[in-house]
Scaffold this motif. Structure first.
Motif, PDB file in Angstrom:
ATOM      1  N   ASP A 245       1.014  -1.277  -0.132  1.00  0.00           N
ATOM      2  CA  ASP A 245       0.071  -0.067   0.165  1.00  0.00           C
ATOM      3  C   ASP A 245       0.970   1.082  -0.048  1.00  0.00           C
ATOM      4  N   LEU A 246       1.402   1.759  -1.234  1.00  0.00           N
ATOM      5  CA  LEU A 246       2.136   2.775  -1.420  1.00  0.00           C
ATOM      6  C   LEU A 246       1.490   4.365  -0.750  1.00  0.00           C
ATOM      7  N   LYS A 247       0.318   4.293  -0.605  1.00  0.00           N
ATOM      8  CA  LYS A 247      -0.406   5.304  -0.070  1.00  0.00           C
ATOM      9  C   LYS A 247      -0.328   5.476   1.587  1.00  0.00           C
ATOM     10  N   ALA A 248      -0.243   4.424   2.085  1.00  0.00           N
ATOM     11  CA  ALA A 248      -0.311   4.297   3.537  1.00  0.00           C
ATOM     12  C   ALA A 248       1.299   4.200   3.874  1.00  0.00           C
ATOM     13  N   ALA A 249       2.004   3.701   3.313  1.00  0.00           N
ATOM     14  CA  ALA A 249       3.341   3.641   3.671  1.00  0.00           C
ATOM     15  C   ALA A 249       4.103   5.031   3.569  1.00  0.00           C
ATOM     16  N   LYS A 250       4.740   5.269   4.697  1.00  0.00           N
ATOM     17  CA  LYS A 250       5.645   6.314   4.893  1.00  0.00           C
ATOM     18  C   LYS A 250       7.182   6.257   4.829  1.00  0.00           C
ATOM     19  N   PHE A 251       7.324   5.081   5.336  1.00  0.00           N
ATOM     20  CA  PHE A 251       8.938   4.744   5.484  1.00  0.00           C
ATOM     21  C   PHE A 251       9.109   3.307   5.141  1.00  0.00           C
ATOM     22  N   VAL A 252      10.578   3.044   4.740  1.00  0.00           N
ATOM     23  CA  VAL A 252      10.599   1.719   4.456  1.00  0.00           C
ATOM     24  C   VAL A 252      11.983   1.375   5.245  1.00  0.00           C
ATOM     25  N   LEU A 253      11.999   0.055   5.929  1.00  0.00           N
ATOM     26  CA  LEU A 253      13.021  -0.180   6.665  1.00  0.00           C
ATOM     27  C   LEU A 253      13.824  -1.352   5.579  1.00  0.00           C
TER      28      LEU A 253
ATOM     29  N   PRO B 194      14.890  14.067   2.461  1.00  0.00           N
ATOM     30  CA  PRO B 194      14.012  14.514   1.150  1.00  0.00           C
ATOM     31  C   PRO B 194      12.570  15.008   1.745  1.00  0.00           C
ATOM     32  N   ASN B 195      12.419  16.070   1.251  1.00  0.00           N
ATOM     33  CA  ASN B 195      11.009  16.853   1.826  1.00  0.00           C
ATOM     34  C   ASN B 195      10.179  17.433   0.723  1.00  0.00           C
ATOM     35  N   SER B 196      10.365  16.817  -0.432  1.00  0.00           N
ATOM     36  CA  SER B 196       9.485  17.233  -1.585  1.00  0.00           C
ATOM     37  C   SER B 196       8.166  16.152  -1.730  1.00  0.00           C
ATOM     38  N   ASN B 197       8.197  15.280  -0.536  1.00  0.00           N
ATOM     39  CA  ASN B 197       7.141  14.346  -0.798  1.00  0.00           C
ATOM     40  C   ASN B 197       5.630  15.252  -0.787  1.00  0.00           C
ATOM     41  N   PRO B 198       4.813  14.937  -1.907  1.00  0.00           N
ATOM     42  CA  PRO B 198       3.540  15.574  -2.059  1.00  0.00           C
ATOM     43  C   PRO B 198       2.847  15.489  -0.857  1.00  0.00           C
ATOM     44  N   ALA B 199       2.808  14.512  -0.250  1.00  0.00           N
ATOM     45  CA  ALA B 199       2.130  13.896   1.029  1.00  0.00           C
ATOM     46  C   ALA B 199       2.548  14.960   2.181  1.00  0.00           C
ATOM     47  N   GLY B 200       3.440  15.734   2.087  1.00  0.00           N
ATOM     48  CA  GLY B 200       4.009  16.451   3.248  1.00  0.00           C
ATOM     49  C   GLY B 200       5.389  16.000   3.787  1.00  0.00           C
ATOM     50  N   PRO B 201       5.824  16.937   4.785  1.00  0.00           N
ATOM     51  CA  PRO B 201       6.975  16.329   5.159  1.00  0.00           C
ATOM     52  C   PRO B 201       7.042  15.257   6.213  1.00  0.00           C
ATOM     53  N   ASP B 202       7.949  14.275   5.997  1.00  0.00           N
ATOM     54  CA  ASP B 202       8.037  12.741   6.810  1.00  0.00           C
ATOM     55  C   ASP B 202       8.140  13.283   8.429  1.00  0.00           C
ATOM     56  N   PHE B 203       8.827  14.381   8.596  1.00  0.00           N
ATOM     57  CA  PHE B 203       9.165  14.574   9.984  1.00  0.00           C
ATOM     58  C   PHE B 203       8.697  15.897  10.588  1.00  0.00           C
ATOM     59  N   PRO B 204       8.314  15.698  11.823  1.00  0.00           N
ATOM     60  CA  PRO B 204       7.702  17.153  12.377  1.00  0.00           C
ATOM     61  C   PRO B 204       9.107  18.301  12.507  1.00  0.00           C
ATOM     62  N   GLY B 205       8.913  19.289  11.840  1.00  0.00           N
ATOM     63  CA  GLY B 205       9.964  20.419  11.696  1.00  0.00           C
ATOM     64  C   GLY B 205      10.789  20.148  10.687  1.00  0.00           C
ATOM     65  N   SER B 206      10.715  19.418   9.819  1.00  0.00           N
ATOM     66  CA  SER B 206      11.840  19.353   8.882  1.00  0.00           C
ATOM     67  C   SER B 206      11.449  20.288   7.747  1.00  0.00           C
ATOM     68  N   VAL B 207      12.516  20.656   7.137  1.00  0.00           N
ATOM     69  CA  VAL B 207      12.274  21.808   6.310  1.00  0.00           C
ATOM     70  C   VAL B 207      12.946  21.476   4.764  1.00  0.00           C
ATOM     71  N   ALA B 208      12.530  22.185   3.988  1.00  0.00           N
ATOM     72  CA  ALA B 208      13.027  22.091   2.663  1.00  0.00           C
ATOM     73  C   ALA B 208      14.403  23.058   2.143  1.00  0.00           C
ATOM     74  N   LYS B 209      14.495  24.043   3.022  1.00  0.00           N
ATOM     75  CA  LYS B 209      15.555  25.016   2.812  1.00  0.00           C
ATOM     76  C   LYS B 209      16.830  24.413   3.422  1.00  0.00           C
ATOM     77  N   PRO B 210      17.912  24.385   2.742  1.00  0.00           N
ATOM     78  CA  PRO B 210      18.954  24.039   3.561  1.00  0.00           C
ATOM     79  C   PRO B 210      19.714  25.151   4.465  1.00  0.00           C
ATOM     80  N   ASP B 211      20.196  24.694   5.235  1.00  0.00           N
ATOM     81  CA  ASP B 211      20.737  25.562   6.394  1.00  0.00           C
ATOM     82  C   ASP B 211      21.962  26.578   6.312  1.00  0.00           C
TER      83      ASP B 211
END
Lengths: 473, 352
Positions: A245-253, B194-211
Motif C-alpha cells: 500500500d504505497l499510499k499508507a507507506a511512509k517509511f521503508v526499513l 527528502p522533503n518534496s514528498n507531495p504528502a507533506g514532510p515525513d518528520f515534524p519540523g523538517s524543512v526544505a531550505k538548506p541551512d
C-alpha cells in the motif's frame, strides 16, 4: 597459484617504490625552507635574513645532483646523443611477453600498486568495524574501479553464497503489504533490470576535518566516496509486486543479512520516485563481497550507511525506526547540544583531486586542475575554481556525462608560475545550492557534527611545489 | 517488408488460427518470488521500533544481566561499560538532572572529552533492537529475548537509570523510555531528509531550505585569504609514506613522509634477473607456459647434486627432458648469473 610479476621492465632505475630511488623526482629545486631546522627558522624569524641566503646556497649545492637524478631529468636528452630509453633496446621491446589469461582475472600493472584502499591509522579501533578510503588522488573520470571502492563495515564483511541468499518483503503491519514475499537471486535477476551511475559517500566523509586539518591527502579527507554503475531492480517494482500500500507507506526499513543485520530507515519519496533500487551489479559484474554481494540497496543522493549491504529484508511501515545507526551513530551534534536525526542527503560538494594534498608538482608551467563534484539533490550545474584561496574564481569545464546524483569530473587549465597558490573548488547544483566555505558551515553547525561536512577544500601550493592540506574559513 | 517480419506475421497468424498464445508484455511477474510463510516472517522480522512495535514479551533482571555481561560483553565494553580500549564507552556523561530534563547537558560543552552511547541515544527501543540483532559482536543473535532484557537492564543500571533490583520487561521498558537522559535531544528540524514528498514532510519540523550555502561570487570576493588551519606536524607522517601512495608518472609525485614500506616488498633480485634475462617469457613458478614450471624443475632435481649440470643446460640449451619444445641456448647469460638463477629456481623461485 603464485604469479610472477609480468615481464616488460627490468628493475626500474628511479621507481620510488623501490628503496633508494629518488622519489621527489621533479625538476624543481627544493625550497630552502625545507633545509631549515626549527632553530634555523627561529633565527630567520628574528631577522637573520643573511642566514637564509647562506642556507639557500648550501642547500642548492647539496641537492643539485639529487634533483637531476630523478626520472623527469632522466627523460631529457642531456646525455650522449639522447634518451637511453630511446637509444637502447628496452626489455619489453626485445623479449616475448606473457601469454593470454596469465591472470584469469586481470590485475593492475605492478607499477600502480601504490594506488590502493588504505585505512587511516587511529581512526577506528578494530578493522572489522572500520573504513578503507579510495585513492581519489590517482583516479580519472567518474567511475571508481570496483577493487578501489571505499569500504565501511560495521561487523566485518561476508562472502554470501548467492544460491542461499533471500530477500523478504513484508509489512510492519499486515495491511501495508498484501502478499509478503520471498525472492531468490534467480527471481530478482529475472525482473526487468535498470543500470544507473550514482555516487555513494559516507555521511562521515571529511568528518575528521570538521574542527581543523587532521589528515594529509585527499584519500583520507574525501576517500569515503566512490561512484559506480549499479544494475538492479527498482525497489518500487518489488513493492508493487507484493501489493504494498504505497499510499499508507511512509517509511521503508532496509535490513542486511550479515552479522550486524544493519537496519536503516529509507525515505519513501525516493522509493516512489523509482530511484531506490536493489542492486546486484556493479560496473558490469556482480557486486564485490565488500560492497554487499550479492544484493545491496542503492539510495541515490543519500549517505552510504543507507545503502544496506547483503540486503535480506525490506519492511514497509508508517513510522521511522530509530535504528542504532540513526539513533547512536549518524546523528549530527549541533552547537546547542541537540543532535540532528535522520540526516540523509549528501549536499553539494566538490574537491580538487589533482593536484592535491601530499603531492608535489613536477615543475612550473602547465597543469590541469582536475576534481570531482557531486550533489545528493540532483545534477551538478557548475564548478568554479580559485587559485588564490577564494578571492577570485574561474568557471571550470564539466566533463560529460553530467548525471543526477553521480560524480561529475571538472577540469581547469592552469599555468603555475612558481608562486604560492591556494587551490579551491566550489560546486553549485541544479537546485541553486552553492557549496559553503568552512566559515559558513561552522557558523551554523559548529565543529562537532562529525557528519555531512561539505565545506570547500583548500590545497596550498608552496614554492617548492609541495601541495598541503589547509583550511580557509 | 523484411523477410523476418513476414515470417513473424505468418507465425502469429498461424498461432491465432491454432490457438497459440502470442508472447505479450506481461502485466505482472508470473512465477517470480513466492509468498513468505508466517514462520519465515517471524524468524526475520525482529525489528523493534520507538513505539515498541515488534517488542517480544519477556523480562530480565539487573543481576542476571551482570552475569551475562561479564561472560559475553565485558571483554570489549569493560565491566562497567566504560571501556575505551576496544569500543567507545557506553555509559557516563549523564546526570540525574539529565534524566529529569531529557537533555544531556554535557553535550553543550565543547570541552567534554567523549560522547557515550547514553549521552546520545534518545530511544531505549534502539538498544533492545541492536543488542538482539547484533550482539555479542562475534556471535550475533545468540542471546535469548530474556537475555537481551537482562543485559539491557544491567546497562540501564550502570547508567543510573534503573535501580539495582530492577526487572526490565516488555511492560516496564515503557517507563524507562521516560527516564532516558537524552530522550529530548533529537531534532529533525533540518533539510537533510527528502522533503518534496507531495504528502507533506515525513518528520515534524523538517524543512526544505538548506541551512547552509554560499554566494556564487566570482571576483574580489574577499580582501584576503587567511589560513585558519594547517596540517599539524605530528600528522604529517601519520599516514605512512605518501610517496608510495601516489603514481610514479603524471604531473605530480607524492611527498616522501616516512620510511619506504616498499623495502620489505621489493622483489627478489633473482626474480628481477629472470625478468631481465627473458626467462619468464617461457617459464612461470608453478604453471607450465612454454617450458616447465620452476616448481616442476625444483621437484625433479631436489636433493640431487645437479646445480652445475643445470647451469650448463641453461647456458647450452637442450631438449627432450620436458617435451618436444627445445630450450634455446642462453649465450648472453653469464655463468654467474646462470648460477644465481639455478640456485633461485631450486630454492622454489621465491618472489621476495
Amino acid at each position: 597459484m603464485t604469479k610472477l610479476r609480468p615481464t616488460g621492465e627490468a628493475t626500474p632505475r628511479t621507481d620510488p617504490l623501490v628503496p633508494g630511488a629518488d622519489t621527489l623526482s621533479g625538476r624543481l629545486r627544493r625550497a630552502p625552507e625545507n633545509f631549515l631546522t626549527a632553530d634555523d627558522i627561529r633565527q630567520v624569524g628574528q631577522g637573520r635574513r643573511d642566514f637564509l641566503r647562506a642556507s639557500f646556497l648550501a642547500a642548492a649545492g647539496a641537492t643539485a645532483a639529487a634533483t637531476l637524478s630523478g626520472r623527469a631529468a632522466a627523460a631529457s636528452p642531456a646525455g650522449a646523443g639522447g634518451d637511453p630509453d630511446i637509444l637502447n633496446p628496452t626489455p619489453w621491446g626485445s623479449s616475448l611477453g606473457l601469454p593470454v589469461a596469465a591472470n584469469p582475472y586481470g590485475l593492475p600493472s605492478k607499477h600502480e600498486r601504490g594506488l590502493v584502499r588504505r585505512q587511516s591509522p587511529g581512526l577506528t579501533q578494530v578493522p572489522a568495524a572500520s573504513v578503507s578510503f579510495a585513492p581519489l588522488q590517482g583516479l580519472f573520470g567518474i567511475i571508481t574501479p570496483s577493487g578501489l571502492h571505499f569500504e565501511r563495515h560495521h561487523q566485518g564483511w561476508q562472502d554470501i553464497d548467492p544460491t542461499r541468499h533471500r530477500l523478504m518483503v513484508n509489512g510492519a503491519r499486515p495491511e501495508f503489504v498484501k502478499t509478503p514475499k520471498v525472492y531468490t537471486m534467480d527471481d530478482i535477476m529475472r525482473l526487468p533490470p535498470v543500470s544507473r551511475m550514482h555516487f555513494i559517500e559516507c555521511g562521515a566523509n571529511t568528518g575528521m576535518e570538521w574542527g581543523n586539518v587532521a589528515v594529509p591527502t585527499v584519500q583520507y579527507t574525501h576517500g569515503m566516496l566512490s561512484c559506480s554503475e549499479f544494475t538492479g531492480v527498482p525497489l518500487r517494482t518489488l513493492l508493487e509486486d507484493c501489493g504494498a500500500d504505497l499510499k499508507a507507506a511512509k517509511f521503508v526499513l532496509a535490513e542486511g543479512g550479515d552479522g550486524s543485520s544493519m537496519t536503516r530507515t529509507i525515505p519513501i519519496e525516493l522509493v516512489l520516485s523509482g530511484e531506490v533500487m536493489v542492486a546486484y551489479g556493479q560496473n558490469g559484474e556482480m557486486l564485490r563481497p565488500e560492497n554487499g554481494y550479492p544484493l545491496r540497496l542503492v539510495v541515490p543522493g543519500v549517505q552510504g550507511v543507507s545503502w544496506v549491504k547483503w540486503l535480506r529484508r525490506i519492511e514497509v511501515g508508517d513510522r521511522p525506526y530509530a535504528t542504532k545507526d540513526e539513533a547512536v551513530h549518524y546523528i549530527d551534534l549541533m552547537p546547542d547540544g541537540q543532535h540532528r536525526q535522520y540526516t540523509s542527503i549528501q549536499e553539494c560538494k566538490s574537491v580538487i583531486t589533482s593536484p592535491s594534498g601530499g603531492q608535489t608538482l613536477l615543475d612550473k608551467g602547465y597543469f590541469t586542475i582536475s576534481g570531482l563534484a557531486w550533489s545528493g539533490r540532483g545534477a551538478v550545474k557548475r564548478v568554479d575554481v580559485s587559485v588564490d584561496g577564494g578571492i577570485n574564481w574561474t568557471q571550470a569545464t564539466l566533463q560529460t556525462p553530467v548525471l543526477s546524483k553521480c560524480l561529475t569530473r571538472f577540469t581547469l587549465p592552469w599555468n603555475w608560475d612558481g608562486r604560492p597558490a591556494l587551490l579551491q573548488s566550489r560546486a553549485t547544483d541544479e537546485t541553486g545550492f552553492v557549496q559553503p566555505a568552512y566559515g559558513q558551515l561552522r557558523a551554523v553547525r559548529g565543529t562537532r557534527s562529525i557528519y555531512h561536512n561539505n565545506a570547500i577544500q583548500t590545497w596550498q601550493v608552496a614554492e617548492s611545489g609541495d601541495v598541503n592540506n589547509v583550511q580557509i574559513l | 517488408m523484411s523477410r523476418s517480419c513476414k515470417a513473424a506475421l505468418l507465425a502469429s497468424a498461424i498461432g491465432a488460427i491454432l490457438g497459440w498464445t502470442a508472447p505479450v508484455l506481461a502485466d505482472g511477474f508470473a512465477n517470480v518470488g513466492r509468498p513468505a510463510t508466517p514462520a519465515e516472517i517471524k524468524a526475520w522480522d525482529i525489528d523493534v521500533g520507538p513505539d515498541f512495535a515488534g517488542l517480544p514479551k519477556g523480562s530480565g533482571t539487573v543481576s542476571r544481566g551482570m552475569e551475562i555481561w561479564e561472560e559475553k560483553c565485558a571483554s570489549c565494553h569493560g565491566t562497567f561499560g566504560e571501556s575505551n580500549s576496544v569500543f567507545n564507552p557506553l555509559v557516563g556523561g549523564t546526570t540525574a538532572d539529565d534524566i529529569k530534563t531529557g537533555h544531556v547537558a554535557a553535550l553543550k560543552r565543547t570541552d567534554f572529552p567523549a560522547r557515550t552511547t547514553f549521552m546520545k541515544v534518545a530511544t531505549v527501543s534502539t538498544l533492545y533492537d541492536y543488542i538482539r540483532r547484533a550482539m555479542p559482536w562475534n556471535a550475533p543473535k545468540s542471546l535469548s529475548d530474556d537475555d537481551v532484557y537482562a543485559v539491557l537492564a544491567y546497562l540501564l543500571n550502570l547508567a543510573e537509570i534503573v535501580p539495582d533490583d530492577y526487572t526490565l520487561t516488555d511492560a516496564t521498558i515503557r517507563d524507562v523510555q521516560g527516564r532516558m537522559p537524552n530522550r529530548n535531544g533529537m531534532t529533525s528540524a533540518h533539510a537533510l531528509w527528502p522533503n518534496s514528498n507531495p504528502a507533506g514532510p515525513d518528520f515534524p519540523g523538517s524543512v526544505a531550505k538548506p541551512d547552509t550555502g554560499n554566494a556564487a561570487c566570482m571576483t574580489d570576493c574577499k580582501p584576503k585569504a587567511e589560513l585558519a588551519s594547517q596540517l599539524p606536524d605530528h600528522a604529517r607522517g601519520a599516514h605512512g609514506n605518501i610517496a608510495a601512495q601516489n603514481r610514479i608518472i603524471g604531473p605530480v609525485r607524492g611527498q616522501r613522509t616516512g620510511p619506504d614500506a616498499a623495502a620489505a616488498d621489493a622483489p627478489s633480485p633473482a626474480l628481477a634477473l629472470a625478468e631481465q634475462s627473458g626467462c619468464l617469457s617461457c617459464h612461470a613458478v608453478d604453471t607450465r607456459v612454454v617450458g616447465p614450471s620452476y616448481s616442476e624443475i625444483a621437484a625433479r632435481y631436489r636433493g640431487k647434486d645437479s646445480a652445475e649440470a643445470l647451469v650448463s643446460k641453461v647456458k647450452a640449451g637442450g631438449d627432450g627432458v620436458w617435451g618436444a619444445v627445445p630450450m634455446p641456448p642462453q649465450t648472453e647469460l653469464s655463468v654467474d648469473d646462470a648460477k644465481t638463477l639455478v640456485a633461485w629456481i631450486l630454492s622454489g623461485a621465491p618472489q621476495k
